[in-house]
Design an enzyme around this catalytic site. Structure first.
Site, PDB file in Angstrom:
ATOM      1  N   ARG A 160       0.838  -1.211   0.000  1.00 20.75           N
ATOM      2  CA  ARG A 160       0.000   0.000   0.000  1.00 20.75           C
ATOM      3  C   ARG A 160       0.869   1.255   0.000  1.00 20.75           C
ATOM      4  O   ARG A 160       0.594   2.213  -0.730  1.00 20.75           O
ATOM      5  CB  ARG A 160      -0.923   0.009   1.222  1.00 20.75           C
ATOM      6  CG  ARG A 160      -1.827  -1.214   1.301  1.00 20.75           C
ATOM      7  CD  ARG A 160      -3.292  -0.931   0.992  1.00 20.75           C
ATOM      8  NE  ARG A 160      -3.984  -2.171   0.656  1.00 20.75           N
ATOM      9  CZ  ARG A 160      -4.700  -2.905   1.491  1.00 20.75           C
ATOM     10  NH1 ARG A 160      -4.885  -2.499   2.723  1.00 20.75           N
ATOM     11  NH2 ARG A 160      -5.276  -4.020   1.084  1.00 20.75           N
ATOM     12  N   LYS A 199     -17.678 -10.346  11.131  1.00 18.33           N
ATOM     13  CA  LYS A 199     -17.194  -9.467  10.065  1.00 18.33           C
ATOM     14  C   LYS A 199     -17.354 -10.178   8.731  1.00 18.33           C
ATOM     15  O   LYS A 199     -16.480 -10.921   8.288  1.00 18.33           O
ATOM     16  CB  LYS A 199     -15.723  -9.111  10.327  1.00 18.33           C
ATOM     17  CG  LYS A 199     -15.070  -8.253   9.252  1.00 18.33           C
ATOM     18  CD  LYS A 199     -13.818  -7.578   9.775  1.00 18.33           C
ATOM     19  CE  LYS A 199     -13.069  -6.854   8.672  1.00 18.33           C
ATOM     20  NZ  LYS A 199     -12.038  -5.948   9.205  1.00 18.33           N
ATOM     21  N   GLU A 205     -14.229 -13.484  11.100  1.00 18.69           N
ATOM     22  CA  GLU A 205     -14.245 -12.959   9.722  1.00 18.69           C
ATOM     23  C   GLU A 205     -14.057 -14.077   8.698  1.00 18.69           C
ATOM     24  O   GLU A 205     -12.927 -14.426   8.359  1.00 18.69           O
ATOM     25  CB  GLU A 205     -13.144 -11.899   9.538  1.00 18.69           C
ATOM     26  CG  GLU A 205     -13.127 -11.318   8.130  1.00 18.69           C
ATOM     27  CD  GLU A 205     -12.073 -10.237   7.914  1.00 18.69           C
ATOM     28  OE1 GLU A 205     -11.253  -9.990   8.825  1.00 18.69           O
ATOM     29  OE2 GLU A 205     -12.059  -9.655   6.814  1.00 18.69           O
ATOM     30  N   SER A 260     -14.778  -4.176   3.743  1.00 22.09           N
ATOM     31  CA  SER A 260     -15.108  -3.527   2.470  1.00 22.09           C
ATOM     32  C   SER A 260     -14.641  -4.361   1.279  1.00 22.09           C
ATOM     33  O   SER A 260     -15.255  -4.282   0.205  1.00 22.09           O
ATOM     34  CB  SER A 260     -14.583  -2.092   2.412  1.00 22.09           C
ATOM     35  OG  SER A 260     -13.193  -2.015   2.582  1.00 22.09           O
ATOM     36  N   ARG A 294      -9.631  -0.547   3.601  1.00 28.64           N
ATOM     37  CA  ARG A 294      -9.462   0.320   2.428  1.00 28.64           C
ATOM     38  C   ARG A 294     -10.570   1.365   2.302  1.00 28.64           C
ATOM     39  O   ARG A 294     -10.313   2.498   1.898  1.00 28.64           O
ATOM     40  CB  ARG A 294      -9.392  -0.546   1.153  1.00 28.64           C
ATOM     41  CG  ARG A 294      -8.072  -1.251   0.996  1.00 28.64           C
ATOM     42  CD  ARG A 294      -8.172  -2.413   0.020  1.00 28.64           C
ATOM     43  NE  ARG A 294      -8.909  -3.546   0.594  1.00 28.64           N
ATOM     44  CZ  ARG A 294      -9.148  -4.682  -0.039  1.00 28.64           C
ATOM     45  NH1 ARG A 294      -8.734  -4.837  -1.296  1.00 28.64           N
ATOM     46  NH2 ARG A 294      -9.792  -5.667   0.543  1.00 28.64           N
TER      47      ARG A 294
HETATM   48  P1  13P Z   1     -10.996  -4.104   3.833  1.00 35.84           P
HETATM   49  O1  13P Z   1     -12.135  -3.297   4.381  1.00 35.84           O
HETATM   50  O2  13P Z   1      -9.979  -3.313   3.084  1.00 35.84           O
HETATM   51  O3  13P Z   1     -11.483  -5.331   3.110  1.00 35.84           O
HETATM   52  O4  13P Z   1     -10.180  -4.633   5.084  1.00 35.84           O
HETATM   53  C1  13P Z   1     -10.864  -5.119   6.149  1.00 35.84           C
HETATM   54  C2  13P Z   1     -10.093  -6.188   6.778  1.00 35.84           C
HETATM   55  O5  13P Z   1      -9.671  -6.057   7.913  1.00 35.84           O
HETATM   56  C3  13P Z   1      -9.852  -7.424   6.028  1.00 35.84           C
HETATM   57  O6  13P Z   1      -9.437  -8.418   6.901  1.00 35.84           O
END
Ligand code: 13P
Length: 337
Positions: A33, A219, A177, A261, A292
């Site tokens: 990044r 998540k 997640e 996201s 992001r």
């Molecule tokens: P993004 O919102 O960029 O997908 O990142 C969230 C995240 O923590 C992914 O594990």
């Protein structure tokens, strides 16, 4: 297990108008990044970027928690205090990414299982003593020809549940997640079905492991077609499909959903969340844990204006404000101008 502490933390993280900032990019990801905006990656530049982010004056109006990476939780804020102490002082809870990454799944080409269970109890205890109050573990599920396999779904669900149980034993709220990736040319219906499979397997494993659901945050990805699919869906369709899926396939004891996201633009991720919050009532809070979608423009602005930090602060403040409004369904596109 201190269920009162877990519930208190989980509810705090999804309190009114607030959500989570995912700033836990691994050193590899953060280097990409930073290099993408022309900044050499080093412990110092990663620290400088993130410490500046956390110093944005109005951050705590929209941000209840920040997910950190192991390097960052040991670094210093702009005033020289430790980053976890600095966040606590701003009424923001520090969290920590505790998985050690997605590794090739034996016998299953192009699929991964997320690792990091070995030594996890001891690492959680150390992070708790440093001030962390929640954790994150990301499983990666790829859609493709014949993918995901049952092995991918079940190994990742099992690992997520074991991670969650260990975190809760150590006083950390686990963010669970299971990310179904946007890469691919599948349609939204396929994303819906795979997300259901991943969630169902995860809840089954959580039940076996005795995970305390009122002390968990989920998540998930939103329901969207793959990036290479020919037909896009509109904001309302994405929101409707995602809300229907969550109502039906997430236990209602969970206090909140904090979306990732996943490659959506900042505005897309905000519009989708806003629309979902307009479709209430919901049995749980619908909030964000964006990486992001909270940072993309801010990172670029910081890189280009390192001698005037007010510029990146004002861009980040705007993004935070938009996410905050989307928590109440009060965002609209004209506010982006
Ligand atoms: P993004 O919102 O960029 O997908 O990142 C969230 C995240 O923590 C992914 O594990």
């Amino acid at each position: 297990m201190d269920t009162d502490l877990l519930e208190e933390t989980a509810n705090f993280l999804v309190g009114p108008g607030r959500g989570i900032l995912a700033a836990d990019e691994s050193n590899g990801t953060m280097s990409k990044r930073l290099e993408g905006v022309g900044v050499a990656s080093s412990p110092e530049s990663r620290n400088a970027y993130r410490a500046n982010l956390f110093a944005m004056p109005t951050m705590s109006e929209a941000i209840s928690g920040v997910i950190l990476y192991d390097e960052t939780i040991r670094q210093q804020a702009v005033d020289g205090t430790s980053i976890p102490d600095y966040l606590h002082a701003r009424n923001v809870l520090p969290g920590i990414k505790v998985d050690t990454g997605a590794k090739p799944l034996a016998g299953h080409e192009n699929e991964t299982v997320t690792e990091g269970l070995d030594g996890l109890r001891e690492r959680c205890a150390e992070y708790f003593s440093m001030g962390a109050r929640f954790a994150k573990w990301r499983a990666v599920i790829k859609i493709g020809n014949g993918l995901p396999s049952d092995a991918c779904i079940s190994t990742n669900a099992h690992a997520l549940a074991r991670y969650a149980a260990i975190c809760q034993e150590q006083g950390l709220v686990p963010i669970i997640e299971p990310e179904v990736l946007m890469e691919g040319n599948h349609d939204a219906a396929r994303c819906y079905d795979v997300t259901v499979d991943a969630l169902s397997a995860t809840w089954d494993e959580c039940k076996i492991q005795g995970v305390y659901l009122p002390g968990v945050l989920l998540k998930p990805n939103m329901v969207l077609p793959g990036k290479d699919h020919s037909t896009r869906i509109d904001v309302e369709t994405c929101a409707r499909m995602t809300v229907d899926l969550l109502h039906e396939h997430v236990p209602h004891e969970i206090p909140g959903i904090v979306f990732l996201s996943g490659g959506q633009t900042e505005v897309e991720a905000t519009a989708h969340l806003n629309m979902m919050n307009n479709m209430g009532p919901h049995p749980f809070e619908l909030s964000y844990s964006y990486g992001r979608a909270l940072q993309a423009t801010t990172l670029k602005t910081w890189a280009d204006n390192q001698n005037d930090l007010s510029k990146s602060h004002s861009v980040f403040a705007h993004r935070c404000k938009m996410a905050h409004l989307a928590r109440f369904g009060k965002w609209s596109e004209d506010l982006e101008a």
